[in-house]
Motif scaffolding. Sequence first.
Motif, PDB file in Angstrom:
ATOM      1  N   ASN A  94       0.799  -1.190   0.061  1.00 24.51           N
ATOM      2  CA  ASN A  94      -0.092   0.065  -0.307  1.00 24.51           C
ATOM      3  C   ASN A  94       0.756   1.274  -0.040  1.00 24.51           C
ATOM      4  OD1 ASN A  94      -3.146  -0.497   0.554  1.00 24.51           O
ATOM      5  ND2 ASN A  94      -1.976  -2.087   1.499  1.00 24.51           N
ATOM      6  N   ASN A  95       2.066   1.043   0.286  1.00 23.88           N
ATOM      7  CA  ASN A  95       2.990   2.480   0.344  1.00 23.88           C
ATOM      8  C   ASN A  95       3.341   2.897  -1.292  1.00 23.88           C
ATOM      9  OD1 ASN A  95       4.586   4.399   1.385  1.00 23.88           O
ATOM     10  ND2 ASN A  95       6.361   3.115   1.245  1.00 23.88           N
ATOM     11  N   THR A  96       3.105   3.951  -1.543  1.00 23.69           N
ATOM     12  CA  THR A  96       3.257   4.395  -2.964  1.00 23.69           C
ATOM     13  C   THR A  96       4.375   5.301  -2.936  1.00 23.69           C
ATOM     14  OG1 THR A  96       1.713   6.130  -2.537  1.00 23.69           O
ATOM     15  CG2 THR A  96       0.882   4.098  -3.688  1.00 23.69           C
ATOM     16  N   GLU A  97       4.469   6.384  -2.252  1.00 24.55           N
ATOM     17  CA  GLU A  97       5.595   7.133  -2.448  1.00 24.55           C
ATOM     18  C   GLU A  97       6.073   7.541  -0.661  1.00 24.55           C
ATOM     19  OE1 GLU A  97       5.734   7.900  -6.240  1.00 24.55           O
ATOM     20  OE2 GLU A  97       6.949   8.388  -4.726  1.00 24.55           O
ATOM     21  N   ASN A  98       7.067   7.859  -0.465  1.00 28.05           N
ATOM     22  CA  ASN A  98       7.809   7.939   0.790  1.00 28.05           C
ATOM     23  C   ASN A  98       7.290   9.531   1.314  1.00 28.05           C
ATOM     24  OD1 ASN A  98       9.216   8.068   3.259  1.00 28.05           O
ATOM     25  ND2 ASN A  98      11.223   8.563   2.247  1.00 28.05           N
ATOM     26  N   ASN A  99       6.025   9.519   1.489  1.00 27.07           N
ATOM     27  CA  ASN A  99       5.178  10.731   1.860  1.00 27.07           C
ATOM     28  C   ASN A  99       4.487  10.633   3.093  1.00 27.07           C
ATOM     29  OD1 ASN A  99       2.569  12.202   1.819  1.00 27.07           O
ATOM     30  ND2 ASN A  99       3.705  13.156   0.486  1.00 27.07           N
ATOM     31  N   THR A 100       4.625  11.366   4.237  1.00 32.06           N
ATOM     32  CA  THR A 100       4.345  11.040   5.738  1.00 32.06           C
ATOM     33  C   THR A 100       2.800  11.088   5.522  1.00 32.06           C
ATOM     34  OG1 THR A 100       6.204  12.093   6.520  1.00 32.06           O
ATOM     35  CG2 THR A 100       4.060  12.032   7.837  1.00 32.06           C
ATOM     36  N   GLY A 101       1.992  12.077   4.595  1.00 31.76           N
ATOM     37  CA  GLY A 101       0.578  12.139   4.556  1.00 31.76           C
ATOM     38  C   GLY A 101       0.016  10.947   4.020  1.00 31.76           C
ATOM     39  N   ASN A 102       0.604  10.542   3.004  1.00 34.37           N
ATOM     40  CA  ASN A 102       0.005   9.298   2.310  1.00 34.37           C
ATOM     41  C   ASN A 102       0.233   8.025   3.256  1.00 34.37           C
ATOM     42  OD1 ASN A 102      -0.723  10.545   0.235  1.00 34.37           O
ATOM     43  ND2 ASN A 102       1.256   9.872  -1.118  1.00 34.37           N
ATOM     44  N   ASN A 103       1.303   7.946   4.066  1.00 36.43           N
ATOM     45  CA  ASN A 103       1.413   6.781   4.714  1.00 36.43           C
ATOM     46  C   ASN A 103       0.770   7.011   5.990  1.00 36.43           C
ATOM     47  OD1 ASN A 103       3.779   5.894   3.182  1.00 36.43           O
ATOM     48  ND2 ASN A 103       5.336   6.967   4.510  1.00 36.43           N
ATOM     49  N   ASP A 104       0.434   8.038   6.449  1.00 34.40           N
ATOM     50  CA  ASP A 104      -0.652   8.133   7.703  1.00 34.40           C
ATOM     51  C   ASP A 104      -1.692   7.532   7.207  1.00 34.40           C
ATOM     52  OD1 ASP A 104       1.469   9.075   9.174  1.00 34.40           O
ATOM     53  OD2 ASP A 104       0.904  10.988   9.222  1.00 34.40           O
ATOM     54  N   SER A 105      -2.139   7.957   6.179  1.00 32.10           N
ATOM     55  CA  SER A 105      -3.599   7.566   5.607  1.00 32.10           C
ATOM     56  C   SER A 105      -3.736   5.970   5.295  1.00 32.10           C
ATOM     57  CB  SER A 105      -3.937   8.389   4.408  1.00 32.10           C
ATOM     58  OG  SER A 105      -4.216   9.592   4.687  1.00 32.10           O
ATOM     59  N   ASN A 106      -2.569   5.621   4.692  1.00 31.36           N
ATOM     60  CA  ASN A 106      -2.491   4.373   4.517  1.00 31.36           C
ATOM     61  C   ASN A 106      -2.538   3.501   5.782  1.00 31.36           C
ATOM     62  OD1 ASN A 106      -2.393   4.674   1.774  1.00 31.36           O
ATOM     63  ND2 ASN A 106      -0.021   4.417   1.538  1.00 31.36           N
ATOM     64  N   LEU A 107      -1.964   3.922   6.657  1.00 30.20           N
ATOM     65  CA  LEU A 107      -1.690   3.239   8.297  1.00 30.20           C
ATOM     66  C   LEU A 107      -3.254   3.318   8.701  1.00 30.20           C
ATOM     67  CD1 LEU A 107      -0.046   1.988  10.528  1.00 30.20           C
ATOM     68  CD2 LEU A 107       0.356   4.642  11.237  1.00 30.20           C
ATOM     69  N   ALA A 108      -3.798   4.312   8.717  1.00 32.24           N
ATOM     70  CA  ALA A 108      -5.244   4.361   9.264  1.00 32.24           C
ATOM     71  C   ALA A 108      -6.235   3.402   8.381  1.00 32.24           C
ATOM     72  CB  ALA A 108      -5.726   5.814   9.170  1.00 32.24           C
ATOM     73  N   GLU A 109      -6.160   3.321   7.147  1.00 28.87           N
ATOM     74  CA  GLU A 109      -6.857   2.378   6.350  1.00 28.87           C
ATOM     75  C   GLU A 109      -6.579   1.240   6.463  1.00 28.87           C
ATOM     76  OE1 GLU A 109      -7.807   1.687   1.457  1.00 28.87           O
ATOM     77  OE2 GLU A 109      -6.653   3.391   2.114  1.00 28.87           O
ATOM     78  N   LEU A 110      -5.424   0.781   6.705  1.00 30.23           N
ATOM     79  CA  LEU A 110      -5.157  -0.722   7.331  1.00 30.23           C
ATOM     80  C   LEU A 110      -5.560  -1.070   8.259  1.00 30.23           C
ATOM     81  CD1 LEU A 110      -1.443  -0.884   5.249  1.00 30.23           C
ATOM     82  CD2 LEU A 110      -3.555  -2.110   4.873  1.00 30.23           C
ATOM     83  N   ALA A 111      -5.388  -0.173   9.442  1.00 27.98           N
ATOM     84  CA  ALA A 111      -5.820  -0.462  10.665  1.00 27.98           C
ATOM     85  C   ALA A 111      -7.442  -0.702  10.718  1.00 27.98           C
ATOM     86  CB  ALA A 111      -5.421   0.679  11.662  1.00 27.98           C
ATOM     87  N   LEU A 112      -8.082   0.024  10.010  1.00 35.32           N
ATOM     88  CA  LEU A 112      -9.677  -0.035  10.114  1.00 35.32           C
ATOM     89  C   LEU A 112      -9.994  -1.555   9.413  1.00 35.32           C
ATOM     90  CD1 LEU A 112     -10.860   3.647   9.283  1.00 35.32           C
ATOM     91  CD2 LEU A 112     -10.994   2.353  11.357  1.00 35.32           C
ATOM     92  N   GLU A 113      -9.192  -1.775   8.313  1.00 34.22           N
ATOM     93  CA  GLU A 113      -9.457  -2.839   7.549  1.00 34.22           C
ATOM     94  C   GLU A 113      -9.340  -4.180   8.694  1.00 34.22           C
ATOM     95  OE1 GLU A 113      -6.910  -3.322   4.120  1.00 34.22           O
ATOM     96  OE2 GLU A 113      -8.023  -1.515   3.007  1.00 34.22           O
ATOM     97  N   THR A 146     -10.381  13.040   6.745  1.00 34.14           N
ATOM     98  CA  THR A 146     -10.479  11.450   6.621  1.00 34.14           C
ATOM     99  C   THR A 146      -9.362  10.623   7.617  1.00 34.14           C
ATOM    100  OG1 THR A 146      -8.778  11.380   5.082  1.00 34.14           O
ATOM    101  CG2 THR A 146     -11.227  11.489   4.373  1.00 34.14           C
ATOM    102  N   PRO A 147      -9.699   9.485   8.151  1.00 27.85           N
ATOM    103  CA  PRO A 147      -8.661   9.081   9.236  1.00 27.85           C
ATOM    104  C   PRO A 147      -7.069   9.086   8.508  1.00 27.85           C
ATOM    105  CG  PRO A 147     -10.682   7.731   9.108  1.00 27.85           C
ATOM    106  CD  PRO A 147     -10.741   8.834   8.154  1.00 27.85           C
ATOM    107  N   GLY A 148      -6.223   9.464   9.499  1.00 22.22           N
ATOM    108  CA  GLY A 148      -4.820   9.510   8.943  1.00 22.22           C
ATOM    109  C   GLY A 148      -4.532  10.829   8.383  1.00 22.22           C
ATOM    110  N   SER A 149      -5.590  11.624   8.126  1.00 20.87           N
ATOM    111  CA  SER A 149      -5.066  12.925   7.376  1.00 20.87           C
ATOM    112  C   SER A 149      -4.572  13.912   8.788  1.00 20.87           C
ATOM    113  CB  SER A 149      -6.153  13.483   6.710  1.00 20.87           C
ATOM    114  OG  SER A 149      -7.215  13.986   7.272  1.00 20.87           O
ATOM    115  N   PRO A 150      -3.795  14.840   8.484  1.00 28.83           N
ATOM    116  CA  PRO A 150      -3.424  15.797   9.279  1.00 28.83           C
ATOM    117  C   PRO A 150      -4.800  16.600   9.987  1.00 28.83           C
ATOM    118  CG  PRO A 150      -1.991  16.127   7.598  1.00 28.83           C
ATOM    119  CD  PRO A 150      -3.074  15.111   7.097  1.00 28.83           C
ATOM    120  N   LYS A 151      -5.768  16.742   9.226  1.00 30.43           N
ATOM    121  CA  LYS A 151      -6.902  17.375   9.750  1.00 30.43           C
ATOM    122  C   LYS A 151      -7.843  16.573  10.488  1.00 30.43           C
ATOM    123  CE  LYS A 151      -6.578  20.752   5.852  1.00 30.43           C
ATOM    124  NZ  LYS A 151      -7.550  21.334   4.712  1.00 30.43           N
ATOM    125  N   PHE A 152      -7.885  15.282  10.430  1.00 29.98           N
ATOM    126  CA  PHE A 152      -8.696  14.397  10.994  1.00 29.98           C
ATOM    127  C   PHE A 152      -9.210  14.567  12.484  1.00 29.98           C
ATOM    128  CE2 PHE A 152     -10.187  10.290  12.546  1.00 29.98           C
ATOM    129  CZ  PHE A 152     -11.671  10.120  11.949  1.00 29.98           C
TER     130      PHE A 152
END
Length: 482
Positions: A56-75, A234-240
């Motif tokens: 699920n990791n596409t780029e070395n981007n903190t925002g993307n990684n945080d969103s991926n982490l939240a999404e995987l935790a919810l899954e 959205t979960p994992g986003s800085p604004k969540f």
Amino acid sequence: MAQMKRRSSSIFKRSMTNMASVEETELSTTLAGQGGARRRKSIAANFPTDADLEQNNTENNTGNNDSNLAELALEHLEDGSLFCLEHEPRAIPYFEQKELNLGRFLGEGEFGTVYEVFGLGNDTGNGAQESNHGPLPEAPASNGQVEPNQGGQSNSMESFGDFDEQNDDEEELKRFMMMHPNRGGKPRYAAKHIKKRLEGHMREDAIIDLACEAAFLSRILHPNIVRLRGTVGTPGSPKFTLILDRLDQTLTNKIADWKDEFKRRTKNFFRKDKLGLASLFHERLLAAYDIARALRHLHSLNLLFRDLKPDNCGFDFRGDARLFDFGLCKELKEQDLVQKDPDAYRASGLTGSRRYMSPEVAKCLPYGFAADVYSFGILFWQIFALKTPFDEFTASKHTARVVLGGKRPPSIQNMLGPRSKTLHKLMESCWAEDPSKRPSFEGVCSAICAELEMLDNGAGPLDRSNMLLAESRHSRHFLLVQ
């Protein structure tokens, strides 16, 4: 990609190897009475695999990684979940960050920060909104507690919606929140988001906690559990951000108030205020009953709270107790059940706050619903003793004396009124060493309800849910006819 994989592995290793050092650092802080600090002791049970992270990791981007982490935790949370299958999320209004106007700082825990919501909608102004973008202010002496309402209880109205009502019109709910952001001149909502200064594994834990908390609260409705009213981002986003009912004070604050009141009413040994003491006793027993009702409801959904303590119990404007902070809540799933034991599940040990933690959780053994019952027994004692349990214990002493030695709080039968033996027996059964000897919350609620009935001469809270529901409906009608 490799960096994300290494980070996952390091979290697993820390959770498995640092238990001893945790006891002498974090746990000693909690036992010193600072209360709000707690960390998920093992993220491994709820953490995605390295293969998932690579995929699920596409780029070395903190925002993307945080969103991926939240999404995987919810899954992971929803995988094999009967709770999620049987309980669809309620309609939860979504707000843009520009619509959220934050007011005063209320409190913080280890991962999260809470502000009051000053206004909602496009015309909220620019009063405190910048606090959601800039550095978070410090929290002087908050200890993770909700700031008390200095104005006392309000006679104004309850938030929109009855606790068991399924309103699927998000726009209607959002309009109401925008039109009625205050109650009696005070904000009725609070906003919770993760601390911006968190880094590394602390940030990852916070992201998972807040995402899971939102997932649970969006499916739970009960008058003694804080209600999720809206979200931002959205979960994992800085604004969540979670928009929740604002509570007037925590149980920690309330116990301090009760202690002061008890001292006032007993300062004259020969002329004690017996009527006032009876009222104070009834108030505390009712608070304990409401907390037990909330936990009974969670257990009926196969949910384990895992972090029961005074800092995670609050009081609404009516004075009714509410359970909040569901970051450590966990569904007990059939695939995690240990053979030959109906209440022993594979779950992360050393989870929660040590002072209230059951021995089996502290020992990292399989555990189940009885772990919450133990925590309630310790909390029940504190409500009536008006003292902090094991207050002078270091973490190592707590391990030796309580976890391994079986020590429990001292008898307080002299504080429990005419039914002291019955209530103390209930406490002792809740904190029994053998989890199978502890009662269920159905039994706890029945026992406390029987005591309340006797105090009320047969007019106890046999139908408290309907009573609270009737109050909420009256409140809603009052607002809508204005």
